[in-house]
Enzyme design. Sequence first.
Site, mmCIF file in Angstrom:
data_model
loop_
_atom_site.group_PDB
_atom_site.id
_atom_site.type_symbol
_atom_site.label_atom_id
_atom_site.label_comp_id
_atom_site.label_asym_id
_atom_site.label_seq_id
_atom_site.Cartn_x
_atom_site.Cartn_y
_atom_site.Cartn_z
ATOM 1 N N GLU A 43 0.865 -1.177 0.000
ATOM 2 C CA GLU A 43 0.000 0.000 0.000
ATOM 3 C C GLU A 43 0.899 1.222 0.000
ATOM 4 O O GLU A 43 1.744 1.376 0.875
ATOM 5 C CB GLU A 43 -0.936 0.032 1.203
ATOM 6 C CG GLU A 43 -1.887 1.229 1.156
ATOM 7 C CD GLU A 43 -2.806 1.340 2.364
ATOM 8 O OE1 GLU A 43 -3.689 2.213 2.345
ATOM 9 O OE2 GLU A 43 -2.627 0.565 3.335
ATOM 10 N N ASP A 101 9.772 7.754 0.113
ATOM 11 C CA ASP A 101 8.982 8.424 -0.907
ATOM 12 C C ASP A 101 8.608 7.428 -1.996
ATOM 13 O O ASP A 101 9.408 6.564 -2.365
ATOM 14 C CB ASP A 101 9.798 9.575 -1.516
ATOM 15 C CG ASP A 101 8.959 10.468 -2.407
ATOM 16 O OD1 ASP A 101 8.631 10.040 -3.537
ATOM 17 O OD2 ASP A 101 8.639 11.586 -1.989
ATOM 18 N N ASP A 123 -3.295 11.862 -1.662
ATOM 19 C CA ASP A 123 -3.333 13.323 -1.740
ATOM 20 C C ASP A 123 -3.731 13.728 -3.158
ATOM 21 O O ASP A 123 -3.079 13.331 -4.127
ATOM 22 C CB ASP A 123 -1.947 13.875 -1.399
ATOM 23 C CG ASP A 123 -1.941 15.379 -1.204
ATOM 24 O OD1 ASP A 123 -2.780 16.077 -1.812
ATOM 25 O OD2 ASP A 123 -1.086 15.873 -0.443
ATOM 26 N N GLU A 201 -12.034 6.458 4.558
ATOM 27 C CA GLU A 201 -13.242 5.920 3.939
ATOM 28 C C GLU A 201 -14.405 5.906 4.921
ATOM 29 O O GLU A 201 -15.536 6.260 4.575
ATOM 30 C CB GLU A 201 -12.970 4.519 3.404
ATOM 31 C CG GLU A 201 -14.092 3.924 2.576
ATOM 32 C CD GLU A 201 -13.675 2.631 1.912
ATOM 33 O OE1 GLU A 201 -14.543 2.001 1.286
ATOM 34 O OE2 GLU A 201 -12.492 2.252 2.023
#
Length: 219
Positions: A43, A101, A123, A201
């Site tokens: 993820e 990153d 984002d 969510e």
Amino acid sequence: MRLRNIPGADEAIAASPYCIQQPDLRRGLWHSLFQNTHPIHIEVGMGKGQFLLALSRKNPDVNYLGIEKYTSVLLRAVQKREQMESNSPQAPPNLYFICTDAARLPDIFAPEEVSKIYLNFSDPWPKERHARRRLTSREFLSCYGQFLSADGTLEFKTDNLQLFQFSLQEISCAQWKMLAHTYDLHHDQSLNADNIMTEYEEKFSALGNPIYKLIAAKK
């Protein structure tokens, strides 16, 4: 988005047995960490970890790696992972975290090493000049393609319609294959059947916001 700095977060991440230091040294060798040959799912931008923690409990025959750039955010996931271990000493050892990153992922994973990529409530980077920073941009899709297996998939969820429409377009422009998509996940019987909700969510759906989802693969 301004993140609150948590004193000691950097040190805690560096000391945690669940956080992999120098992950580039494990490129092509991730199965040795888990000591099995189960598929590896990641993820990207995992936040506080609710989604991956639930998946790791549900699927002990899958290896999970959570990618998060910010130590102050990742610290919350580490704390949850530690709590899970203390509550259940036999908790499956199939979940680790990497603080890095997303642009560095091809340096961390070898070709074909990852079977599934999750992007959840990334984002949106709403300004057009920042479009390349969106995790579903064609630039990032090219990045993922370097280590996603030939039969691997990418799953993306968001409540941001503009980001979702941008993502659909980028999938096409990057010459990936769209396998499925929906503009109302929680009312889609097929795609919602095994859905696990993230913190965002739960928050957005409680406000009545529709959740958008797509599943794509490399051509």
